[in-house]
Design a protein around this motif. Structure first.
Motif, PDB file in Angstrom:
ATOM      1  N   VAL A 183       0.839  -1.213   0.000  1.00  0.00           N
ATOM      2  CA  VAL A 183       0.000   0.000   0.000  1.00  0.00           C
ATOM      3  C   VAL A 183       0.868   1.255   0.000  1.00  0.00           C
ATOM      4  O   VAL A 183       0.626   2.212  -0.742  1.00  0.00           O
ATOM      5  N   ASN A 184       1.912   1.247   0.811  1.00  0.00           N
ATOM      6  CA  ASN A 184       2.817   2.409   0.842  1.00  0.00           C
ATOM      7  C   ASN A 184       3.505   2.615  -0.514  1.00  0.00           C
ATOM      8  O   ASN A 184       3.640   3.743  -0.992  1.00  0.00           O
ATOM      9  N   ASP A 185       3.926   1.518  -1.138  1.00  0.00           N
ATOM     10  CA  ASP A 185       4.592   1.627  -2.440  1.00  0.00           C
ATOM     11  C   ASP A 185       3.638   2.177  -3.498  1.00  0.00           C
ATOM     12  O   ASP A 185       4.028   3.026  -4.323  1.00  0.00           O
ATOM     13  N   LEU A 186       2.388   1.724  -3.496  1.00  0.00           N
ATOM     14  CA  LEU A 186       1.416   2.216  -4.476  1.00  0.00           C
ATOM     15  C   LEU A 186       1.129   3.703  -4.271  1.00  0.00           C
ATOM     16  O   LEU A 186       0.992   4.460  -5.244  1.00  0.00           O
ATOM     17  N   THR A 187       1.054   4.135  -3.036  1.00  0.00           N
ATOM     18  CA  THR A 187       0.821   5.564  -2.763  1.00  0.00           C
ATOM     19  C   THR A 187       1.999   6.401  -3.253  1.00  0.00           C
ATOM     20  O   THR A 187       1.811   7.472  -3.845  1.00  0.00           O
ATOM     21  N   GLU A 188       3.209   5.895  -3.017  1.00  0.00           N
ATOM     22  CA  GLU A 188       4.391   6.609  -3.518  1.00  0.00           C
ATOM     23  C   GLU A 188       4.396   6.691  -5.035  1.00  0.00           C
ATOM     24  O   GLU A 188       4.665   7.741  -5.622  1.00  0.00           O
ATOM     25  N   GLU A 189       4.088   5.595  -5.693  1.00  0.00           N
ATOM     26  CA  GLU A 189       4.062   5.584  -7.156  1.00  0.00           C
ATOM     27  C   GLU A 189       3.003   6.548  -7.695  1.00  0.00           C
ATOM     28  O   GLU A 189       3.207   7.198  -8.726  1.00  0.00           O
ATOM     29  N   SER A 190       1.886   6.644  -7.011  1.00  0.00           N
ATOM     30  CA  SER A 190       0.846   7.589  -7.434  1.00  0.00           C
ATOM     31  C   SER A 190       1.346   9.030  -7.353  1.00  0.00           C
ATOM     32  O   SER A 190       1.130   9.833  -8.274  1.00  0.00           O
ATOM     33  N   CYS A 191       2.030   9.359  -6.267  1.00  0.00           N
ATOM     34  CA  CYS A 191       2.553  10.733  -6.114  1.00  0.00           C
ATOM     35  C   CYS A 191       3.632  11.030  -7.151  1.00  0.00           C
ATOM     36  O   CYS A 191       3.677  12.142  -7.703  1.00  0.00           O
ATOM     37  N   VAL A 192       4.477  10.035  -7.438  1.00  0.00           N
ATOM     38  CA  VAL A 192       5.523  10.243  -8.446  1.00  0.00           C
ATOM     39  C   VAL A 192       4.907  10.455  -9.819  1.00  0.00           C
ATOM     40  O   VAL A 192       5.328  11.322 -10.597  1.00  0.00           O
TER      41      VAL A 192
END
Length: 824
Positions: A143-152
């Motif tokens: 979940v944390n990785d997906l949120t980071e990818e969304s922001c990037v």
């Protein structure tokens, strides 16, 4: 780790340290002969290995002391016994235990501090990922990785991918919550993770302009009491309603957010109140907006709010409050350090290196941007309120200048004066503009150069090229690196047709400012005049890379490609011009001409027709269209175009003759006769008109045939006499210079013979006119006059047309030279 033995909790680690050991009784060692002998002999330095316990250099042995008692005495070179085993008690752990020494080691054991004699260490035990706790941890990381990818993805501009990642993170997070509840760890739910996932999802919905979904996501966060400080998200909801132009709801949510934010967050409250004021401006409620802006200016003044306050006062027409607001605006502190700190010093080298490092850093760029934005607000506010605060524009501007001179923006006073002159120009008051700019002749170099540049441009527009050249020189002398002054100087030299020199000025302007598009454009025109078409093409290609959608640049590229013989490339550039400005009649006509040259009549007709539709006054286009219809045997349609030409050029008889000829060719002889009569009334000495009147009257059996024939003879006779006089006068003057008076008689004889020849031709033409009983079509142009050419003859089959060039090779166009006023 297997070799490290931890002490048992019940053991006393420091037991036995306070017990007295007689070994350390050294009071009588000086009198002990055995001890002294051991020190002096090699036996003391190399004691025998008789240690009872490993870990001591030598075991204790009974020695006879001076007192006669047997006392266990350690060797002087051996390590003294510390914490020896007494009564079977365990030795406490000391600093050497970790290095492999221990009290439990038996005699004969080898020194192995790393435990290598035991063989390789067993492999690490594999982590069991099947446990529920491990699955939850892995899912939380996902979940944390997906949120980071969304922001990037959002930061790179890929908004659709950012939204997809945010949705996937939301689904994974809900799965994570369900797994925690099923495992009985609902108390360990990560609320921060849930909050970040929901907030990111709402932001991505808003970025993709999916406003209802964004509002629903924000509402989920706001209604959840477990999220602290969620009330400030109502500002985001208010922003969405503002974008939807739902201003009442925007104000409602801004006020709700304002109520839920404490007074300790002063900056946040100020920004929300500023949003409320802007919404009131959109609603036209200027009094409420003024209330919000005045509160901000009293609590935490800033430039943007001060400017908005001036706009509100201007909207309600309050002069005095406009003045007060302007004074507040120029008194707002910017918090920017003095620019003098960026000036290099001649003494300190290390300081110069630091200054060079910070001269263009992010902080200095931010300071420059803030200063430029502030100056723009002040200049705009002054130009806005100057006509409103006083009885005249000039007095209002003078008041603003006086206020600025007493503020921290004193350098803006001169710029305001120049803007005053430019405002005079917009009001078509050239004299006042010139007078205002002339007051700067004694100012400092920068202001003087700016004023002289504008004066040069003014005189250039008024076609007073001497004054334009003079002020261009003044501007250059005041500031040699002023690109606008160099361009104006190049323009004046261009008008004198000294193209090489003008090109040098344009090049120098480009060296001083590589982004000077006006200089690059004018340089291309100069190369074009010099016939250096390849260099001109290179200039305009560079300019096209800077100004991608400039129709003028693309038009010049089309003209240059045409001159270079690449018609297809010229057509491509003109098509790009049409895509940018589809209603440009000159580009359409030029495109029609190129297609006509290529032999594509249908495409040429299409673009000529479009050009005529947008601009029905281009004679070349009208002539081409009329000739096209005559060529395709539709003379009736050609008449409307030539009638338009008659309206544009009423003194040109050829258009009226062509109209009459179209009526004649279409078989409408009566209308043709009326048209010829009208032409004869306006132009009674036109020979062609009388000839056709005679022919038509003869064919139609009219009584006026003799009258028109008589007039024709008279007009032709007068024409011959006039031509004879002109010819005789020219021959007499020429012969008088060469041969004298004798040649004049020969000239008269020659003129007489010429007159007799023309008389014979006239009588022959009259005899060849068709009789009244002969059909009109039986006559041919040869019967009438071999030298006569019908207006709709071969010269109309392929008319020389072409759109009016934006850059004519013969006539200098002022707009091409980019008359450069200072930017506002």
């Amino acid at each position: 780790m297997e070799n490290v033995h931890l002490a048992v909790e019940e053991d006393d680690l420091y037991s036995g340290y306070n017990d007295f050991n007689p070994t350390f009784d050294s009071e009588d060692l000086e009198n002990d002969m055995g001890f002294q002998q051991a020190i002096r002999t090699s036996h003391g330095r190399r004691p025998p290995m008789t240690a009872k316990f490993p870990g001591t250099a030598i075991g204790t042995r009974p020695l006879v002391s001076s007192f006669g008692s047997r006392i266990p005495l350690a060797s002087s070179m051996g390590r003294p016994v510390t914490g020896a085993v007494q009564d079977g008690a365990a030795r406490p752990m000391t600093a050497v235990r970790a290095a492999g020494y221990t009290s439990y080691m038996t005699r004969g054991s080898s020194f192995d501090p790393l435990g290598q004699s035991r063989g390789p260490a067993p492999p690490l035990e594999a982590k069991n990922e099947d446990t529920p706790e491990e699955k939850i941890k892995l899912l939380e990381k996902k979940v944390n990785d997906l949120t980071e990818e969304s922001c990037v993805a959002q930061s790179t501009g890929n908004l659709q991918l950012a939204l997809e990642k945010a949705k996937e993170a939301g689904r994974k997070e809900r799965t994570l919550v369900r797994q925690r509840e099923q495992s009985g760890n609902s108390d360990h739910i990560n609320l921060d993770l849930t909050y970040s996932v929901l907030l990111n999802l709402a932001n991505q919905y808003e970025n993709n302009e999916m406003y209802p979904e964004a509002l629903n996501s924000y509402q989920v966060i706001v209604k959840n009491k477990m999220f602290s400080n969620a009330g400030r998200l109502k500002v985001n909801m208010g922003n969405i309603y503002f974008k939807q132009k739902n201003y009442p709801k925007a104000i409602k949510f801004y006020r709700m957010a304002l109520d839920q934010i404490s007074n300790s967050h002063k900056d946040m409250r100020i920004k929300i109140m500023q949003n409320i004021g802007v919404v009131f401006v959109r609603l036209g409620q200027y009094s409420d907006a003024i209330t919000s802006f005045e509160h901000i200016m009293s609590e935490s003044p800033n430039i943007k709010t001060g400017f908005n306050l001036i706009l509100c006062y201007y909207a309600i027409g309050d002069r005095e409050r406009m003045k007060k607001a302007f004074q507040k605006l120029i008194s707002v502190p910017l918090g920017i350090d003095d620019e003098d700190k960026y000036i290099l010093s001649n003494d300190d080298t290390s300081l110069n290196m630091v200054i060079e490092a910070i001269k263009n850093d992010k902080l200095h760029q931010m300071e420059r941007d803030l200063k430029l934005r502030t100056e723009k607000y002040i200049m705009t506010a002054a130009k806005l309120i100057a006509p409103a605060i006083e009885t005249s524009f000039a007095s209002g501007f003078d008041w603003c200048v006086d206020m600025v001179k007493t503020s921290q923006y004193v350098e803006l006073a001169n710029d305001l004066e120049i803007n005053k002159a430019i405002t005079y120009l917009r009001q078509k008051n050239f004299n006042q503009a010139v007078e205002t700019l002339k007051t700067f002749e004694k100012k400092d170099s920068r202001v003087k150069s700016a004023a002289a540049t504008n004066l040069s441009c003014l005189y250039f527009l008024e076609k007073d090229y001497d004054q334009a050249d003079r002020y261009a020189d003044l501007a250059m002398n005041a500031d040699r690196y002023n690109p606008a002054a160099l361009i104006n100087k190049g323009n004046t030299v261009f008008l004198k047709q000294d193209y090489e020199k003008s090109a040098e000025f344009y090049k120098e302007a480009l060296r001083n400012d590589s982004s000077c598009t006006v200089g690059l454009y004018n340089l291309g025109l100069t190369y074009k005049r010099l016939g250096r078409l390849e260099e001109a093409l290179d200039c305009f290609l560079k300019l096209h890379a800077i100004l991608r959608n400039s129709d003028q640049v693309m038009y010049q590229l089309a003209i240059l490609n045409e001159l270079l013989g690449d018609s297809q490339q010229a057509i491509e550039w003109l098509m790009q011009v049409i895509s940018v400005t589809p209603t440009d009649p000159h580009a359409l006509a030029k495109l029609g001409k190129l297609y006509d040259d290529e032999g594509d009549k249908s495409q040429a007709f299409q673009y000529y027709s479009e050009s005529y539709r947008y601009f029905p006054c281009n004679i070349d286009v009208i002539e081409w269209l009329g000739a096209y219809y005559i060529e395709t045997q539709f003379c009736e349609k050609a008449i409307q175009y030539f009638e338009r030409a008659m309206l544009i050029q009423p003194t040109q008889v050829k258009w009226q003759l062509i109209v009459a000829s179209c009526y004649r060719r279409s078989g409408n002889y009566q209308k043709a006769l009326e048209t010829y009569k009208e032409i004869h009334r306006k132009f009674p000495e036109n020979v062609e008109c009388l000839r056709f009147l005679v022919r038509l009257s003869t064919d139609m059996g009219l009584k006026e045939v003799q009258e028109y024939a008589t007039r024709l003879k008279k007009v032709e006779k007068m024409k011959e006499i006039r031509e004879q006089r002109v010819k005789s006068g020219r021959e007499n003057s020429a012969r008088g210079r060469r041969e004298g008076r004798e040649g004049s008689a020969g000239s008269a004889d020659s003129g007489h013979s010429s007159g007799s020849i023309r008389g014979e031709r006239l009588s022959a033409k009259m005899r060849s006119l068709p009789g009244s009983n002969e059909p009109y079509e039986a006559s041919s142009p040869k019967e009438l006059d071999a030298s006569y050419v019908d207006p709709l003859g071969p010269q109309m089959e392929r008319p020389k047309t072409g759109a009016k060039k934006r850059v004519d090779d013969d006539d200098f166009a002022e707009e091409e030279l980019g008359d450069d006023l200072l930017p506002e």
